[in-house]
Design a protein around this motif. Structure first.
Motif, short mmCIF file in Angstrom:
data_model
loop_
_atom_site.label_atom_id
_atom_site.label_comp_id
_atom_site.label_asym_id
_atom_site.label_seq_id
_atom_site.Cartn_x
_atom_site.Cartn_y
_atom_site.Cartn_z
N PHE A 102 100.35 5.95 47.21
CA PHE A 102 101.80 5.78 47.17
C PHE A 102 102.45 6.87 46.31
O PHE A 102 103.60 7.23 46.53
N GLY A 103 101.72 7.38 45.31
CA GLY A 103 102.23 8.53 44.58
C GLY A 103 102.33 9.75 45.48
O GLY A 103 103.30 10.53 45.39
N LEU A 104 101.34 9.95 46.36
CA LEU A 104 101.41 11.04 47.34
C LEU A 104 102.61 10.89 48.25
O LEU A 104 103.35 11.86 48.50
N CYS A 121 96.80 12.83 39.93
CA CYS A 121 95.73 12.73 38.93
C CYS A 121 96.28 12.44 37.54
O CYS A 121 95.72 11.61 36.80
N LEU A 122 97.38 13.10 37.17
CA LEU A 122 97.95 12.88 35.84
C LEU A 122 98.49 11.47 35.69
O LEU A 122 98.41 10.88 34.61
N GLY A 123 99.04 10.91 36.75
CA GLY A 123 99.54 9.54 36.68
C GLY A 123 98.44 8.51 36.58
O GLY A 123 98.64 7.44 35.99
N PHE A 124 97.28 8.80 37.14
CA PHE A 124 96.19 7.83 37.13
C PHE A 124 95.32 7.96 35.89
O PHE A 124 94.69 6.97 35.47
N LEU A 125 95.25 9.12 35.28
CA LEU A 125 94.33 9.36 34.16
C LEU A 125 94.54 8.42 32.97
O LEU A 125 93.55 7.97 32.38
N PRO A 126 95.78 8.10 32.55
CA PRO A 126 95.92 7.20 31.40
C PRO A 126 95.25 5.84 31.60
O PRO A 126 94.80 5.23 30.63
N HIS A 127 95.16 5.36 32.82
CA HIS A 127 94.50 4.09 33.10
C HIS A 127 92.99 4.25 33.27
O HIS A 127 92.25 3.26 33.22
N ASN A 128 92.54 5.48 33.49
CA ASN A 128 91.14 5.72 33.85
C ASN A 128 90.33 6.36 32.74
O ASN A 128 89.10 6.49 32.88
N ALA A 151 89.21 12.49 38.27
CA ALA A 151 90.65 12.76 38.21
C ALA A 151 90.94 13.99 37.35
O ALA A 151 91.78 14.82 37.70
N GLY A 152 90.25 14.12 36.22
CA GLY A 152 90.49 15.27 35.35
C GLY A 152 90.04 16.58 35.96
O GLY A 152 90.74 17.59 35.88
N MET A 153 88.86 16.59 36.58
CA MET A 153 88.35 17.82 37.18
C MET A 153 89.21 18.26 38.36
O MET A 153 89.49 19.45 38.53
N VAL A 154 89.63 17.32 39.18
CA VAL A 154 90.50 17.67 40.31
C VAL A 154 91.86 18.13 39.82
O VAL A 154 92.48 19.03 40.41
N CYS A 155 92.36 17.54 38.74
CA CYS A 155 93.64 17.98 38.18
C CYS A 155 93.54 19.42 37.69
O CYS A 155 94.46 20.22 37.90
N THR A 168 102.64 6.95 40.46
CA THR A 168 101.22 6.60 40.37
C THR A 168 100.93 5.79 39.11
O THR A 168 100.21 4.78 39.14
N TYR A 169 101.50 6.22 37.99
CA TYR A 169 101.26 5.53 36.73
C TYR A 169 101.82 4.11 36.75
O TYR A 169 101.15 3.15 36.32
N LEU A 170 103.03 3.94 37.24
CA LEU A 170 103.67 2.63 37.23
C LEU A 170 103.02 1.65 38.21
O LEU A 170 103.01 0.43 37.97
N LEU A 171 102.47 2.15 39.30
CA LEU A 171 101.86 1.27 40.29
C LEU A 171 100.41 0.90 39.95
O LEU A 171 99.89 -0.07 40.51
N THR A 172 99.78 1.67 39.08
CA THR A 172 98.37 1.41 38.79
C THR A 172 98.17 0.06 38.12
O THR A 172 97.18 -0.64 38.41
N GLY A 173 99.08 -0.35 37.24
CA GLY A 173 98.97 -1.66 36.60
C GLY A 173 99.01 -2.80 37.59
O GLY A 173 98.10 -3.65 37.61
#
Length: 447
Positions: free
Chosen positions: A55-57, A209-216, A169-173, A15-20
């Motif tokens: 895609f992370g899922l 959620c953890l993979g997306f949070l740094p970008h969000n 993302a944080g609340m769901v995590c 998730t983190y690598l694909l968000t960029g």
């Protein structure tokens, strides 16, 4: 546990690598809507972050299918395939909405169809544990209606709370972490294999959620959009449905002895009826208040406004980051408090701790303009806004002929205090603070 951690890390990494790349694709595709009246960000920000999360899922499910200890989930149950089918459908609807802004009723219909697809493949509520009664079997129609209702409520609750950077993302995590601990305890502690799918869904949701949070996080570089908020809402609902309607309470051998003893012993089984609601208690409360508020004002329940809980926090003076952290705090308190009470329901210390933390949360709500200051020895480890201000030297006499700085230049007003600087590109600022900012700028402008 090692396999679950590996699945979580792979999901988060993908998730983190694909968000960029997804962010660049969203900009090229024009998925950057105009600033709306209810928005708090200051610059158009790309959406479609749900693409990376989907895609992370898929990566998490693929890795789990090739792990020896988790492969049995796919062999003994059809629930992972049901989840993937429903997630793909709701994700496609979300992508179309992020790009073309489809009608709210069409989205609602798509949510019901996605829930129906999961029901058709076996992910449904089959029975309910009722205190003092035991296990009550549901008919096919009852189970279907209850499943669809839970999916739709959860999806819209998460979608409603997605209004600040990193909030949804944080609340769901946090919710997924609490649910993972509960489901893992049922599966590992009671050796019930039917709880394994819910455990897997929860850990994959944490990774997304953890993979997306740094970008969000504020200031966000990309939003998850409806393609992400509806997706994580559906996965959260699927976890709750799996462990509520598939785990037979009789397998725990708890309905024995007196009614009172059986009720206390069955508390871990009754928690699934409440935990899906407690972990999204704040989003659900926001959803209900929004429907009541809009209906009372003669508007459609699906009409957007700036009356959500996170908007209210900004209006009373909390900064963007502090408003998000307060919502995190209350979500964690409700979710983990319920989880702790299900483990040790007879302990009075748990109740006292929850009450004390609730009091702390109320104090945080009442002190919107309080800025904590770190001690001297820790100032190098905290952001500049939490450091103590050094004493300013006396101003030197101006040199004849040298231009004098007018009040308000260099981001400071006449009193020597720093004026808040508006957020940069892709930042977000409370709209209620803008008039004060403009007034200060006008006061420092040369005539």
């Amino acid at each position: 546990m090692r396999d679950y951690l590996l699945t979580l890390c792979v999901t988060a990494a993908v998730t983190y690598l694909l968000t960029g790349p997804v962010r660049k694709f969203a900009i090229a595709a024009g998925a950057m809507p105009e600033i709306r009246a209810r928005d708090v960000h200051r610059e158009p920000t790309p959406r479609l972050g749900g693409i990376a999360m989907f895609f992370g899922l898929c990566a998490g499910l693929l890795v789990a299918d090739h792990l020896a200890n988790l492969n049995s989930v796919f062999e003994l149950s059809n629930e992972p395939r049901a989840l993937l089918s429903g997630a793909a459908l709701i994700w496609l609807i979300g992508v179309l909405d992020d790009k073309f802004e489809i009608d709210a009723l069409i989205k609602l219909g798509g949510q019901m169809i996605a829930a129906g697809v999961m029901v058709m493949q076996g992910l449904t509520i089959l029975w309910l544990p009722i205190p003092g009664v035991g296990t009550v079997a549901l008919t096919q129609w009852q189970g279907t209606l209850l499943t669809v209702a839970l999916v739709v409520i959860t999806i819209n609750a998460v979608n409603f709370v997605d209004g600040l950077d990193g909030l949804a993302a944080g609340m769901v995590c946090i919710a997924a972490a609490a649910f993972f601990l509960y489901a893992y305890r049922i599966w590992y502690g009671y050796a019930i294999e039917a709880a394994a799918p819910a455990t897997l869904f929860a850990v994959i949701l944490m990774g997304m959620c953890l993979g997306f949070l740094p970008h969000n996080m504020h200031p966000a570089r990309i939003f998850m959009g409806d393609s992400g908020s509806m997706l994580i809402g559906l996965v959260l609902a699927a976890s709750a449905i799996s462990i509520t309607g598939q785990v037979d309470p009789d397998a725990l051998r708890i309905f024995e002895g007196s009614t009172r003893q059986a009720t206390h012993a069955a508390l871990p089984v009754f928690i699934p009826l409440l935990l899906p609601l407690t972990i999204i208690a704040i989003p659900v409360a926001d959803l209900v208040l929004a429907i009541v508020r809009r209906t009372w004002n003669g508007q459609s329940p699906f009409a957007a406004d700036r009356g959500h809980l996170h908007h209210r926090l900004l209006e009373i003076g909390h900064s963007h980051s502090r408003a998000v952290l307060i919502m995190y705090f209350w979500s964690a308190l409700i979710a983990f408090g319920t989880l702790a009470y299900s483990v040790h329901s007879a302990s009075m210390w748990i109740v006292l701790v929850i009450v004390a933390l609730s009091a702390i949360g109320l104090v945080l709500l009442l002190l919107p303009r309080f800025t904590p200051r770190a001690p001297r020895w820790a100032e190098s480890f905290v952001p500049p806004r939490y450091r103590r201000r050094a004493a300013r030297p006396a101003a030197a006499e101006p040199t004849p002929g040298a231009p004098s700085a007018a009040p308000g230049e260099d981001g400071e007003d006449g009193a020597g205090e720093r004026v808040p600087v508006p957020a940069g590109v892709n930042g977000a600022t409370a709209l209620s603070a803008l008039p004060e900012l403009h007034d200060r700028r006008k006061a420092g402008t040369r005539g």
